[in-house]
Motif scaffolding. Sequence first.
Motif, PDB file in Angstrom:
ATOM      1  N   ALA A 220       0.830  -1.211   0.000  1.00  0.00           N
ATOM      2  CA  ALA A 220       0.000   0.000   0.000  1.00  0.00           C
ATOM      3  C   ALA A 220       0.862   1.258   0.000  1.00  0.00           C
ATOM      4  N   ALA A 221       1.915   1.260   0.834  1.00  0.00           N
ATOM      5  CA  ALA A 221       2.799   2.427   0.891  1.00  0.00           C
ATOM      6  C   ALA A 221       3.552   2.605  -0.418  1.00  0.00           C
ATOM      7  N   GLY A 222       4.043   1.494  -0.973  1.00  0.00           N
ATOM      8  CA  GLY A 222       4.771   1.571  -2.241  1.00  0.00           C
ATOM      9  C   GLY A 222       3.904   2.093  -3.364  1.00  0.00           C
ATOM     10  N   ASN A 223       2.651   1.634  -3.428  1.00  0.00           N
ATOM     11  CA  ASN A 223       1.741   2.110  -4.477  1.00  0.00           C
ATOM     12  C   ASN A 223       1.403   3.581  -4.299  1.00  0.00           C
ATOM     13  N   ALA A 224       1.224   4.003  -3.052  1.00  0.00           N
ATOM     14  CA  ALA A 224       0.858   5.397  -2.785  1.00  0.00           C
ATOM     15  C   ALA A 224       2.016   6.350  -3.064  1.00  0.00           C
ATOM     16  N   GLN A 225       3.243   5.908  -2.752  1.00  0.00           N
ATOM     17  CA  GLN A 225       4.416   6.789  -2.858  1.00  0.00           C
ATOM     18  C   GLN A 225       5.188   6.606  -4.160  1.00  0.00           C
ATOM     19  N   GLY A 226       4.923   5.507  -4.859  1.00  0.00           N
ATOM     20  CA  GLY A 226       5.683   5.216  -6.066  1.00  0.00           C
ATOM     21  C   GLY A 226       7.056   4.666  -5.778  1.00  0.00           C
ATOM     22  N   ALA A 227       7.325   4.348  -4.521  1.00  0.00           N
ATOM     23  CA  ALA A 227       8.617   3.803  -4.093  1.00  0.00           C
ATOM     24  C   ALA A 227       8.466   3.338  -2.656  1.00  0.00           C
ATOM     25  N   ALA A 228       9.490   2.611  -2.177  1.00  0.00           N
ATOM     26  CA  ALA A 228       9.447   2.167  -0.786  1.00  0.00           C
ATOM     27  C   ALA A 228       9.565   3.353   0.171  1.00  0.00           C
ATOM     28  N   TRP A 229      10.234   4.408  -0.283  1.00  0.00           N
ATOM     29  CA  TRP A 229      10.413   5.599   0.537  1.00  0.00           C
ATOM     30  C   TRP A 229      10.314   6.822  -0.348  1.00  0.00           C
ATOM     31  N   SER A 230       9.542   7.800   0.096  1.00  0.00           N
ATOM     32  CA  SER A 230       9.367   9.039  -0.659  1.00  0.00           C
ATOM     33  C   SER A 230       9.836  10.208   0.189  1.00  0.00           C
ATOM     34  N   ALA A 231      10.805  10.955  -0.320  1.00  0.00           N
ATOM     35  CA  ALA A 231      11.325  12.109   0.418  1.00  0.00           C
ATOM     36  C   ALA A 231      10.215  13.134   0.662  1.00  0.00           C
ATOM     37  N   ARG A 232       9.401  13.374  -0.330  1.00  0.00           N
ATOM     38  CA  ARG A 232       8.325  14.365  -0.183  1.00  0.00           C
ATOM     39  C   ARG A 232       7.328  13.926   0.886  1.00  0.00           C
ATOM     40  N   HIS A 233       6.905  12.665   0.820  1.00  0.00           N
ATOM     41  CA  HIS A 233       5.931  12.177   1.802  1.00  0.00           C
ATOM     42  C   HIS A 233       6.538  12.160   3.197  1.00  0.00           C
ATOM     43  N   ALA A 234       7.801  11.721   3.309  1.00  0.00           N
ATOM     44  CA  ALA A 234       8.459  11.677   4.614  1.00  0.00           C
ATOM     45  C   ALA A 234       8.574  13.073   5.215  1.00  0.00           C
ATOM     46  N   TRP A 235       8.871  14.065   4.382  1.00  0.00           N
ATOM     47  CA  TRP A 235       8.988  15.440   4.871  1.00  0.00           C
ATOM     48  C   TRP A 235       7.639  15.968   5.331  1.00  0.00           C
ATOM     49  N   GLU A 236       6.619  15.840   4.494  1.00  0.00           N
ATOM     50  CA  GLU A 236       5.304  16.389   4.838  1.00  0.00           C
ATOM     51  C   GLU A 236       4.719  15.696   6.065  1.00  0.00           C
ATOM     52  N   PHE A 237       4.818  14.378   6.108  1.00  0.00           N
ATOM     53  CA  PHE A 237       4.270  13.637   7.246  1.00  0.00           C
ATOM     54  C   PHE A 237       5.048  13.962   8.519  1.00  0.00           C
ATOM     55  N   GLY A 238       6.367  13.935   8.437  1.00  0.00           N
ATOM     56  CA  GLY A 238       7.184  14.169   9.620  1.00  0.00           C
ATOM     57  C   GLY A 238       7.042  15.574  10.172  1.00  0.00           C
ATOM     58  N   LEU A 239       7.038  16.571   9.295  1.00  0.00           N
ATOM     59  CA  LEU A 239       6.915  17.949   9.764  1.00  0.00           C
ATOM     60  C   LEU A 239       5.565  18.182  10.435  1.00  0.00           C
ATOM     61  N   GLU A 240       4.516  17.612   9.880  1.00  0.00           N
ATOM     62  CA  GLU A 240       3.194  17.754  10.506  1.00  0.00           C
ATOM     63  C   GLU A 240       3.174  17.129  11.894  1.00  0.00           C
ATOM     64  N   ARG A 241       3.863  15.995  12.071  1.00  0.00           N
ATOM     65  CA  ARG A 241       3.883  15.349  13.386  1.00  0.00           C
ATOM     66  C   ARG A 241       4.691  16.177  14.376  1.00  0.00           C
ATOM     67  N   VAL A 242       5.770  16.791  13.907  1.00  0.00           N
ATOM     68  CA  VAL A 242       6.544  17.681  14.772  1.00  0.00           C
ATOM     69  C   VAL A 242       5.680  18.857  15.215  1.00  0.00           C
ATOM     70  N   LEU A 243       4.974  19.443  14.270  1.00  0.00           N
ATOM     71  CA  LEU A 243       4.115  20.586  14.589  1.00  0.00           C
ATOM     72  C   LEU A 243       2.978  20.182  15.517  1.00  0.00           C
ATOM     73  N   ASP A 244       2.398  19.011  15.284  1.00  0.00           N
ATOM     74  CA  ASP A 244       1.318  18.542  16.155  1.00  0.00           C
ATOM     75  C   ASP A 244       1.812  18.329  17.583  1.00  0.00           C
ATOM     76  N   GLY A 245       3.030  17.779  17.697  1.00  0.00           N
ATOM     77  CA  GLY A 245       3.596  17.570  19.025  1.00  0.00           C
ATOM     78  C   GLY A 245       3.843  18.887  19.727  1.00  0.00           C
ATOM     79  N   LEU A 246       4.353  19.882  19.028  1.00  0.00           N
ATOM     80  CA  LEU A 246       4.573  21.197  19.611  1.00  0.00           C
ATOM     81  C   LEU A 246       3.238  21.854  19.979  1.00  0.00           C
ATOM     82  N   ALA A 247       2.220  21.607  19.162  1.00  0.00           N
ATOM     83  CA  ALA A 247       0.900  22.191  19.437  1.00  0.00           C
ATOM     84  C   ALA A 247       0.337  21.682  20.757  1.00  0.00           C
ATOM     85  N   VAL A 248       0.568  20.409  21.054  1.00  0.00           N
ATOM     86  CA  VAL A 248       0.110  19.851  22.331  1.00  0.00           C
ATOM     87  C   VAL A 248       0.815  20.556  23.486  1.00  0.00           C
TER      88      VAL A 248
END
Length: 252
Positions: A220-248
């Motif tokens: 599922a991840a490979g189909n969604a990202q077009g690869a086993a790892w996507s720099a764009r997806h990793a950046w967007e997902f990770g930054l949002e989690r950092v911001l969410d943690g700071l928001a708490v």
Amino acid sequence: MSFERTGGGQPSRTLALLWGEPSVPRKGPSRSITTTQIIDASLSIADESGLGAVTMRAVAERVGVSTMSVYTYVPGKPELLDLMVDALYLRMGRMPWGGETWRDRVIAVAESNRALLMAHSWMTEIAALSRPPLGPGVMAKYEHELSAFDDAGLDDVEVDAALTFLLGFVQSHCRSVHDAERATTDTAMTDAQWWDANQAILARALDPAVYPRAARIGAAAGNAQGAAWSARHAWEFGLERVLDGLAVLIAR
């Protein structure tokens, strides 16, 4: 090499260089070049050929002086690395904040640091968060980035920790991107080509009956990202989690 990190030089000499204060009175003829020229030459070499190519001899050849002459400006490579990093920090764009929310300001800080580390991949190897060169570039950067948390309701220790947390994520992400790029270069294969070449054996080895989650979620991840790892997806997902943690933290 053990000194390939910021903060590896003799502190008093490094600080004197960073702030333009001569640590030892110098005698002799006037200098033909400037320390800025040495720094710029070193940055060019690092960007072109990697950090390992930055030697005092290579820098000397680039600026057109003898190797020994370079040592009259900078005592060694540890101090040179600090000067290089601080120079890049000093040249970062820092527009005054307007009416942005703390979240928008923190995103801007993250993006500017990512742009710097992507443009100078060797920075992820040497820019230590624990022992930065305390020059004018570092201090201007630190002051500006701390101000992104103004009015967020955090105390001073929390603001420093929040900024360190954010910069740690950015540095880790950029290091992963550069590692992925090196893997592509070293194997002369894109991720898609690598997976295609190994698809047959992976299909036999990754038995869904034995690894049900790995097979299902990996596909599922490979189909969604077009690869086993996507720099764009990793950046967007990770930054949002950092911001969410700071928001708490900020909400609390």
